[in-house]
Design an enzyme around this catalytic site. Structure first.
Site, mmCIF file in Angstrom:
data_model
loop_
_atom_site.group_PDB
_atom_site.id
_atom_site.type_symbol
_atom_site.label_atom_id
_atom_site.label_comp_id
_atom_site.label_asym_id
_atom_site.label_seq_id
_atom_site.Cartn_x
_atom_site.Cartn_y
_atom_site.Cartn_z
ATOM 1 N N GLU A 120 4.705 -5.211 7.013
ATOM 2 C CA GLU A 120 3.974 -4.114 7.665
ATOM 3 C C GLU A 120 4.431 -3.868 9.091
ATOM 4 O OE1 GLU A 120 2.579 -6.528 5.846
ATOM 5 O OE2 GLU A 120 0.934 -5.748 4.631
ATOM 6 N N GLU B 155 -0.679 -9.366 -0.664
ATOM 7 C CA GLU B 155 -2.093 -9.633 -0.374
ATOM 8 C C GLU B 155 -2.938 -9.578 -1.651
ATOM 9 O OE1 GLU B 155 -1.875 -6.561 2.687
ATOM 10 O OE2 GLU B 155 -2.669 -8.009 4.106
ATOM 11 N N GLY C 178 0.594 -5.064 0.903
ATOM 12 C CA GLY C 178 -0.628 -5.114 0.101
ATOM 13 C C GLY C 178 -0.409 -5.756 -1.263
ATOM 14 N N ALA D 95 0.860 -1.177 0.000
ATOM 15 C CA ALA D 95 0.000 0.000 0.000
ATOM 16 C C ALA D 95 0.898 1.229 0.000
ATOM 17 C CB ALA D 95 -0.886 -0.008 1.232
HETATM 18 C C1 HXC Z 1 5.002 4.197 -1.448
HETATM 19 C C2 HXC Z 1 6.891 3.205 -2.292
HETATM 20 C C3 HXC Z 1 6.542 1.963 -1.687
HETATM 21 C C4 HXC Z 1 5.317 1.913 -0.957
HETATM 22 C C5 HXC Z 1 8.410 1.711 -2.725
HETATM 23 N N1 HXC Z 1 8.043 2.992 -2.916
HETATM 24 N N2 HXC Z 1 7.503 1.061 -1.985
HETATM 25 N N3 HXC Z 1 6.129 4.304 -2.157
HETATM 26 N N4 HXC Z 1 4.595 3.057 -0.854
HETATM 27 N N5 HXC Z 1 4.882 0.788 -0.363
HETATM 28 C C6 HXC Z 1 8.777 4.019 -3.664
HETATM 29 C C7 HXC Z 1 9.988 4.527 -2.911
HETATM 30 O O1 HXC Z 1 9.635 5.502 -1.975
HETATM 31 C C8 HXC Z 1 10.810 5.088 -4.044
HETATM 32 O O2 HXC Z 1 10.313 6.348 -4.406
HETATM 33 C C9 HXC Z 1 10.525 4.138 -5.184
HETATM 34 O O3 HXC Z 1 9.297 3.474 -4.848
HETATM 35 C C10 HXC Z 1 11.595 3.071 -5.322
HETATM 36 O O4 HXC Z 1 11.783 2.432 -4.085
HETATM 37 P P1 HXC Z 1 13.213 2.268 -3.383
HETATM 38 O O5 HXC Z 1 12.971 2.034 -1.938
HETATM 39 O O6 HXC Z 1 14.126 3.384 -3.742
HETATM 40 O O7 HXC Z 1 13.722 0.935 -4.111
HETATM 41 P P2 HXC Z 1 14.700 -0.181 -3.523
HETATM 42 O O8 HXC Z 1 15.845 0.455 -2.790
HETATM 43 O O9 HXC Z 1 15.007 -1.075 -4.676
HETATM 44 O O10 HXC Z 1 13.844 -0.976 -2.434
HETATM 45 C C11 HXC Z 1 12.718 -1.705 -2.836
HETATM 46 C C12 HXC Z 1 11.826 -2.110 -1.592
HETATM 47 C C13 HXC Z 1 11.531 -0.847 -0.766
HETATM 48 C C14 HXC Z 1 12.636 -3.124 -0.733
HETATM 49 C C15 HXC Z 1 10.594 -2.797 -2.102
HETATM 50 O O11 HXC Z 1 10.994 0.150 -1.660
HETATM 51 C C16 HXC Z 1 10.531 -1.070 0.330
HETATM 52 O O12 HXC Z 1 10.896 -1.609 1.383
HETATM 53 N N6 HXC Z 1 9.289 -0.618 0.132
HETATM 54 C C17 HXC Z 1 8.269 -0.672 1.126
HETATM 55 C C18 HXC Z 1 7.740 -2.061 1.282
HETATM 56 C C19 HXC Z 1 6.663 -2.147 2.360
HETATM 57 O O13 HXC Z 1 6.925 -1.808 3.524
HETATM 58 N N7 HXC Z 1 5.428 -2.528 1.986
HETATM 59 C C20 HXC Z 1 4.327 -2.597 2.895
HETATM 60 C C21 HXC Z 1 3.575 -1.311 2.834
HETATM 61 S S1 HXC Z 1 2.272 -1.261 4.030
HETATM 62 P P3 HXC Z 1 11.289 7.611 -4.647
HETATM 63 O O14 HXC Z 1 10.314 8.748 -4.925
HETATM 64 O O15 HXC Z 1 12.094 7.785 -3.411
HETATM 65 O O16 HXC Z 1 12.091 7.215 -5.850
HETATM 66 C C22 HXC Z 1 1.068 -2.166 3.337
HETATM 67 C C23 HXC Z 1 -0.182 -2.235 4.139
HETATM 68 C C24 HXC Z 1 -0.944 -3.444 3.726
HETATM 69 O O17 HXC Z 1 1.148 -2.693 2.288
HETATM 70 C C25 HXC Z 1 -2.371 -3.318 3.887
HETATM 71 C C26 HXC Z 1 -3.084 -2.698 2.772
HETATM 72 C C27 HXC Z 1 -2.881 -3.024 1.354
#
Ligand code: HXC
Length: 258
Positions: free
Chosen positions: A132, A112, A109, A65
């Site tokens: 998460e 999911e 998400g 998400a």
């Molecule tokens: C918003 C995101 C994002 C996310 C990545 N980006 N994941 N933006 N929400 N979930 C964006 C980053 O901010 C970045 O933007 C660009 O995508 C590239 O990501 P990087 O982090 O620079 O890439 P990398 O170093 O290769 O790392 C990849 C990654 C990391 C390991 C996947 O991005 C990451 O850990 N993302 C978050 C994963 C996460 O926590 N997901 C759960 C979310 S909560 P910029 O502008 O800086 O280039 C969730 C709730 C679930 O999902 C319930 C509801 C659906």
């Protein structure tokens, strides 16, 4: 004009939907889900479509998400909009089979969303996880319910509590994905599988999906009865006559999908 957040193409009787927020690793927000919902609704109702493939890009199916959108919300903001209810929740009600073709990250998400599809074909580059907990929350879009059903309690607890990612090989071994293929063959394999499914009789495809899903929502007794009654019902279709006659006559069936 803005680029769509979900691109749609039709290949024969297969609809291919591609999540299209590559700069944010296909992070899911309400706008993207609304577009996805509208497309699934359209193709689910289209008699010319027999199966749907949902994919992302080579780096990410979806990295979760949209954290940027959520970060300042308080309890009232999420509960008053019933965040992850509404169209998010309704995504699971479509009747046509949906195959998730996953390469790269399927996190939070994104994992999911893949699990909400009927089965997952993974590229060898795929990474699955429910991170998460690192954000101070928990999975909210089915992860605590579908992941244990797919991989068992031990592995689901491990993934959800430690936030570690699992690679494609581990995901296949633990039953989360149905097959793993080389990344450059992912779309071809998924479209081939969808083409096979969409060549089958549509009523039997819809009933098979409903029956398998019933296995997760009912007792064995009820599920068996549900299956048997649906099996009986298919004898009312033209396609059952055609399918069985074609076998006896040693030819390929020509289903009318009714
Ligand atoms: C918003 C995101 C994002 C996310 C990545 N980006 N994941 N933006 N929400 N979930 C964006 C980053 O901010 C970045 O933007 C660009 O995508 C590239 O990501 P990087 O982090 O620079 O890439 P990398 O170093 O290769 O790392 C990849 C990654 C990391 C390991 C996947 O991005 C990451 O850990 N993302 C978050 C994963 C996460 O926590 N997901 C759960 C979310 S909560 P910029 O502008 O800086 O280039 C969730 C709730 C679930 O999902 C319930 C509801 C659906």
């Amino acid at each position: 004009m803005n680029e769509p957040l979900v691109k749609a193409e039709v290949h024969g009787r297969v609809a291919l939907l591609t999540l299209n927020r590559p700069k944010a690793l296909n992070a899911l927000n309400n706008e993207l889900i609304a577009e996805l919902y509208a497309l699934l609704k359209k193709y689910d109702a289209d008699n010319e479509i027999g199966c749907i493939v949902l994919t992302g890009n080579e780096k990410a199916f979806a990295a979760g998400a949209d954290i940027g959108a959520m970060k300042d919300w308080n309890y009232h903001d999420v509960s008053s909009q019933d965040y992850l209810g509404g169209q998010w929740e309704e995504l699971r009600r479509f009747r046509k089979p949906i195959i998730a073709a996953v390469a790269g990250y399927a996190l939070g998400g994104g994992c999911e969303l893949a699990m909400l599809c009927d089965f997952i074909i993974a590229a060898d580059s795929a990474r699955f996880g429910q991170p998460e907990i690192k954000l101070g929350v928990i999975p909210g879009f089915g992860g605590t319910q579908r992941l244990p059903r797919a991989v068992g309690k031990a592995k689901a607890m491990d993934l959800i509590l430690t936030a570690r990612m699992m690679n494609a090989e581990e995901a296949e071994r633990s039953g989360l994905v149905s097959r793993v293929v080389p990344a450059d063959k992912l779309l071809e394999e998924a479209l081939d599988a969808a083409t096979v499914i969409s060549s089958m009789s549509l009523p039997s495809v819809l009933m098979a999906k409903e029956c398998v899903n019933r296995a997760f929502e009912s007792s064995l007794e009820e599920g068996l009865l549900f299956e048997r009654r649906n099996f009986h019902g298919l004898f009312a279709t033209d396609d059952q006559k055609e399918g069985m006659r074609a076998f006896v006559e040693k030819r390929k069936p020509e289903f009318k999908h009714r």
